[in-house]
Motif scaffolding. Sequence first.
Motif, PDB file in Angstrom:
ATOM      1  N   GLY A 193      -0.843   1.471   4.867  1.00 12.24           N
ATOM      2  CA  GLY A 193       0.395   1.883   4.217  1.00 12.24           C
ATOM      3  C   GLY A 193       0.223   3.132   3.369  1.00 12.24           C
ATOM      4  N   ALA A 194      -0.858   3.176   2.588  1.00 10.83           N
ATOM      5  CA  ALA A 194      -1.099   4.334   1.724  1.00 10.83           C
ATOM      6  C   ALA A 194      -1.343   5.590   2.551  1.00 10.83           C
ATOM      7  N   THR A 195      -2.126   5.467   3.604  1.00 12.07           N
ATOM      8  CA  THR A 195      -2.434   6.622   4.460  1.00 12.07           C
ATOM      9  C   THR A 195      -1.182   7.136   5.153  1.00 12.07           C
ATOM     10  N   ALA A 196      -0.284   6.223   5.535  1.00  9.81           N
ATOM     11  CA  ALA A 196       0.964   6.639   6.184  1.00  9.81           C
ATOM     12  C   ALA A 196       1.792   7.528   5.253  1.00  9.81           C
ATOM     13  N   VAL A 197       1.837   7.179   3.971  1.00  9.52           N
ATOM     14  CA  VAL A 197       2.557   8.016   3.003  1.00  9.52           C
ATOM     15  C   VAL A 197       1.904   9.394   2.913  1.00  9.52           C
ATOM     16  N   PRO A 208      11.196  13.656   8.988  1.00  7.07           N
ATOM     17  CA  PRO A 208       9.959  13.395   9.735  1.00  7.07           C
ATOM     18  C   PRO A 208       9.597  11.917   9.713  1.00  7.07           C
ATOM     19  N   SER A 209       8.662  11.529  10.555  1.00  9.41           N
ATOM     20  CA  SER A 209       8.264  10.122  10.631  1.00  9.41           C
ATOM     21  C   SER A 209       6.773  10.004  10.885  1.00  9.41           C
ATOM     22  N   VAL A 210       6.252   8.824  10.555  1.00  6.88           N
ATOM     23  CA  VAL A 210       4.851   8.479  10.822  1.00  6.88           C
ATOM     24  C   VAL A 210       4.837   7.084  11.428  1.00  6.88           C
ATOM     25  N   GLY A 255       0.819  -1.210   0.000  1.00 10.24           N
ATOM     26  CA  GLY A 255       0.000   0.000   0.000  1.00 10.24           C
ATOM     27  C   GLY A 255       0.850   1.256   0.000  1.00 10.24           C
ATOM     28  N   ALA A 256       1.936   1.229   0.794  1.00  7.92           N
ATOM     29  CA  ALA A 256       2.837   2.388   0.846  1.00  7.92           C
ATOM     30  C   ALA A 256       3.531   2.596  -0.487  1.00  7.92           C
ATOM     31  N   GLU A 257       4.001   1.519  -1.107  1.00  7.40           N
ATOM     32  CA  GLU A 257       4.705   1.630  -2.387  1.00  7.40           C
ATOM     33  C   GLU A 257       3.795   2.194  -3.479  1.00  7.40           C
TER      34      GLU A 257
END
Length: 335
Positions: free
Chosen positions: A299-303, A141-143, A81-83
């Motif tokens: 994953g997508a929301t974290a990006v 920054p980080s999530v 999802g992040a990718e």
Amino acid sequence: MAVSVRDVAEDAGVSVGTVSNVLNHPAKVSPETVSRVQDSIARLGFVRNDAARQLRAGRSRTIGLVVLDLRNPFFTEVARGAEQRAAERGLSVLVANSDDDPAREDTHLDLFEQQRAFGVLITPVGDDLDRLARMRERGVPSVLVDRESAEGDVASVAVDDDEGGRLAAAHLLEIGRRRLAFVGGPAAIRQVADRLEGARAAVAAQPGATLEVIERPALTVLDGRAAGEAILARQAADRPDAVFAANDLLAVGLLQAFAIMGGARVPEDIALIGYDDIDFAAATVVPLSSIRQPARLIGATAVDLLVEEIESPDTGGSAVRFQPELIVRESTVGR
């Protein structure tokens, strides 16, 4: 000798600035000029120096993703999802596995900071987030992924694990089970602790129900199998009539133990529910009931939150919390 931007410009008959615009802002250049520059790039074999460009920009276009256990399909789906979302934003994702080891986690964070990563998405091993705060002050920054910040000062995307634990235990109670066991660990993992607390709340509300805790050192199939073998070593009257596993890998191991050793049918003798609803939960020998987390959406929301952190650094840590979903299959209700 490496081909330079100046070489491309001379070959295409344009300025160095025009080549730069073709590489970075092609909409500013006429289609005919873009085509001519791209032909020169292909003919000369030019490769852009992204490292130098990123150094000038102050950060790279790579996001670091640090997960607890890459063998767990839940984290694989989070990474997918992040990718996908990162690609939509012109970013890439580099995945690192901490393996529940704080030292390995620190090593990965050191590397991402040294490489001036765009930012870091992380499921941390422990509760100490001071390192992330220091990295943020230095421009990285980080999530938090699948975790929330107790102080609310770090952006996060997570699932309500208390509610997920309550849903799992409440389902087992609703089908008439009263001697429940929770298999999970280590207790230091926040998600495990929250799922256990949710289960305890549901059991406490049901008169006559009990909840035994069987702690394992890791959330793996082998640990689930060991827990199942220990349960089967007891007299039948001393066994739980339902088990809530802290994740699906543990539940698969439990199911393997019950099937291999025999003596306990699922769900007739022991109802079994897992957590995460990974892809093969539905394909086990007895399809596994589970608590579903929207892994790819996490994953997508974290990006998205990471980009928001960079674009609006003074807004504070945004927190997104998804609600879990009970998925009922044959491991709790039979056919």
